[in-house]
Design an enzyme around this catalytic site. Sequence first.
Site, PDB file in Angstrom:
ATOM      1  N   LYS A  10    -102.480  17.351 -32.851  1.00  0.00           N
ATOM      2  CA  LYS A  10    -102.150  18.510 -33.964  1.00  0.00           C
ATOM      3  C   LYS A  10    -103.064  18.517 -35.072  1.00  0.00           C
ATOM      4  O   LYS A  10    -103.936  17.465 -35.256  1.00  0.00           O
ATOM      5  CB  LYS A  10    -100.515  18.287 -34.543  1.00  0.00           C
ATOM      6  CG  LYS A  10     -99.688  18.468 -33.393  1.00  0.00           C
ATOM      7  CD  LYS A  10     -98.275  18.294 -34.123  1.00  0.00           C
ATOM      8  CE  LYS A  10     -97.248  18.339 -32.969  1.00  0.00           C
ATOM      9  NZ  LYS A  10     -95.862  18.375 -33.515  1.00  0.00           N
ATOM     10  N   TYR A  50     -93.973  27.653 -29.277  1.00  0.00           N
ATOM     11  CA  TYR A  50     -92.624  27.059 -29.997  1.00  0.00           C
ATOM     12  C   TYR A  50     -91.551  28.334 -30.043  1.00  0.00           C
ATOM     13  O   TYR A  50     -90.587  27.890 -30.873  1.00  0.00           O
ATOM     14  CB  TYR A  50     -93.170  26.694 -31.299  1.00  0.00           C
ATOM     15  CG  TYR A  50     -93.813  25.384 -31.485  1.00  0.00           C
ATOM     16  CD1 TYR A  50     -93.342  24.196 -30.918  1.00  0.00           C
ATOM     17  CD2 TYR A  50     -95.006  25.523 -32.231  1.00  0.00           C
ATOM     18  CE1 TYR A  50     -94.112  22.976 -31.041  1.00  0.00           C
ATOM     19  CE2 TYR A  50     -95.710  24.166 -32.175  1.00  0.00           C
ATOM     20  CZ  TYR A  50     -95.200  22.960 -31.779  1.00  0.00           C
ATOM     21  OH  TYR A  50     -95.979  21.810 -31.582  1.00  0.00           O
ATOM     22  N   ASN A 113     -96.457  14.840 -37.235  1.00  0.00           N
ATOM     23  CA  ASN A 113     -96.331  13.720 -36.180  1.00  0.00           C
ATOM     24  C   ASN A 113     -97.389  13.706 -35.354  1.00  0.00           C
ATOM     25  O   ASN A 113     -97.167  13.249 -33.965  1.00  0.00           O
ATOM     26  CB  ASN A 113     -94.951  13.799 -35.621  1.00  0.00           C
ATOM     27  CG  ASN A 113     -94.788  14.995 -35.000  1.00  0.00           C
ATOM     28  OD1 ASN A 113     -95.504  15.966 -34.737  1.00  0.00           O
ATOM     29  ND2 ASN A 113     -93.607  15.353 -34.280  1.00  0.00           N
ATOM     30  N   HIS A 116     -98.538  16.675 -29.625  1.00  0.00           N
ATOM     31  CA  HIS A 116     -97.648  17.394 -28.638  1.00  0.00           C
ATOM     32  C   HIS A 116     -97.741  16.968 -27.421  1.00  0.00           C
ATOM     33  O   HIS A 116     -98.790  16.749 -26.892  1.00  0.00           O
ATOM     34  CB  HIS A 116     -97.734  19.011 -28.836  1.00  0.00           C
ATOM     35  CG  HIS A 116     -97.002  19.618 -27.828  1.00  0.00           C
ATOM     36  ND1 HIS A 116     -95.617  20.204 -27.767  1.00  0.00           N
ATOM     37  CD2 HIS A 116     -97.454  19.946 -26.429  1.00  0.00           C
ATOM     38  CE1 HIS A 116     -95.298  20.794 -26.979  1.00  0.00           C
ATOM     39  NE2 HIS A 116     -96.301  20.659 -25.958  1.00  0.00           N
ATOM     40  N   GLU A 127     -97.082  25.324 -19.917  1.00  0.00           N
ATOM     41  CA  GLU A 127     -98.106  25.121 -21.122  1.00  0.00           C
ATOM     42  C   GLU A 127     -99.616  24.891 -20.534  1.00  0.00           C
ATOM     43  O   GLU A 127    -100.473  25.489 -21.309  1.00  0.00           O
ATOM     44  CB  GLU A 127     -97.605  23.917 -21.703  1.00  0.00           C
ATOM     45  CG  GLU A 127     -96.296  24.178 -22.807  1.00  0.00           C
ATOM     46  CD  GLU A 127     -95.780  22.969 -23.467  1.00  0.00           C
ATOM     47  OE1 GLU A 127     -94.846  23.110 -24.220  1.00  0.00           O
ATOM     48  OE2 GLU A 127     -96.070  21.899 -23.102  1.00  0.00           O
TER      49      GLU A 127
HETATM   50  P1  IDP Z   1     -91.410  17.033 -29.936  1.00  0.00           P
HETATM   51  O1  IDP Z   1     -92.552  17.318 -30.355  1.00  0.00           O
HETATM   52  O2  IDP Z   1     -90.965  15.533 -29.981  1.00  0.00           O
HETATM   53  O3  IDP Z   1     -91.072  17.424 -28.652  1.00  0.00           O
HETATM   54  P2  IDP Z   1     -89.464  19.143 -30.763  1.00  0.00           P
HETATM   55  O4  IDP Z   1     -87.881  18.828 -31.159  1.00  0.00           O
HETATM   56  O5  IDP Z   1     -89.830  19.841 -29.500  1.00  0.00           O
HETATM   57  O6  IDP Z   1     -90.237  17.645 -30.786  1.00  0.00           O
HETATM   58  O7  IDP Z   1     -90.124  20.076 -32.022  1.00  0.00           O
HETATM   59  C1  IDP Z   1     -91.369  20.217 -32.128  1.00  0.00           C
HETATM   60  C2  IDP Z   1     -92.071  20.268 -33.338  1.00  0.00           C
HETATM   61  O8  IDP Z   1     -91.368  20.595 -34.663  1.00  0.00           O
HETATM   62  C3  IDP Z   1     -92.259  18.458 -33.535  1.00  0.00           C
HETATM   63  O9  IDP Z   1     -93.116  17.856 -32.950  1.00  0.00           O
HETATM   64  C4  IDP Z   1     -92.136  18.454 -35.077  1.00  0.00           C
HETATM   65  O10 IDP Z   1     -93.457  18.773 -35.572  1.00  0.00           O
HETATM   66  C5  IDP Z   1     -91.305  19.776 -35.539  1.00  0.00           C
HETATM   67  N1  IDP Z   1     -90.046  19.473 -36.105  1.00  0.00           N
HETATM   68  C6  IDP Z   1     -88.938  19.235 -34.946  1.00  0.00           C
HETATM   69  N2  IDP Z   1     -88.070  19.071 -35.626  1.00  0.00           N
HETATM   70  C7  IDP Z   1     -88.120  18.816 -37.170  1.00  0.00           C
HETATM   71  C8  IDP Z   1     -87.325  18.629 -38.275  1.00  0.00           C
HETATM   72  O11 IDP Z   1     -86.216  18.352 -38.106  1.00  0.00           O
HETATM   73  N3  IDP Z   1     -88.133  18.891 -39.370  1.00  0.00           N
HETATM   74  C9  IDP Z   1     -89.566  19.117 -39.585  1.00  0.00           C
HETATM   75  N4  IDP Z   1     -90.092  19.498 -38.482  1.00  0.00           N
HETATM   76  C10 IDP Z   1     -89.490  19.284 -37.330  1.00  0.00           C
HETATM   77 MG    MG Z   2     -90.734  19.648 -27.872  1.00  0.00          MG
END
Ligand code: IDP
Ligand code: MG
Length: 139
Positions: A10, A50, A113, A116, A127
């Site tokens: 990212k 997304y 974080n 992805h 994807e």
């Molecule tokens: P993942 O990346 O671990 O698959 P997902 O639930 O698919 O997680 O969420 C996609 C992205 O959205 C996450 O990597 C993160 O960057 C963001 N995200 C998910 N949940 C939250 C939250 O509760 N607060 C802020 N950002 C979030």
């Molecule tokens: Mg995800």
Amino acid sequence: MTERTLVFVKPDGVQRNLTGEIIGRFERNGLRILALKMLTMSREFAEMHYEVHRGKPFYAELIKHITSGPIVAMVLDGEDAVKQVRSMMGATSPADAAPGTIRGDLGIATELNLVHGSDSAETARIEVANFFTEDELAE
Ligand code: IDP
Ligand code: MG
């Protein structure tokens, strides 16, 4: 079973010069790179990627961050690659991610974080096709 997964570093990871560190972890764990490129996601592309999160409280911030600068996208291939990548990434929130995982060791916040990875074989197929054309993939 050998399978493919779509991974990207990212904008926060690219900005923090962690691209090599992150790719290196995947390579050292035996995953093979089939395709690799740097790109900046358009808003339209990010919204498609997304789509499942549309309407969630963090959605606007997520789209803003993911389009804020270049990402490094890749297709990785290996034994149970989808699961392997997800376990190497760690939990979505770095606070919950185990030590030894990318997010656990290097992540700063849920919004920052670093990485992805596709969440299922079916998602991975979609994807991979969204990010890469067939002739961009190595044999
Ligand atoms: P993942 O990346 O671990 O698959 P997902 O639930 O698919 O997680 O969420 C996609 C992205 O959205 C996450 O990597 C993160 O960057 C963001 N995200 C998910 N949940 C939250 C939250 O509760 N607060 C802020 N950002 C979030
Ligand atoms: Mg995800």
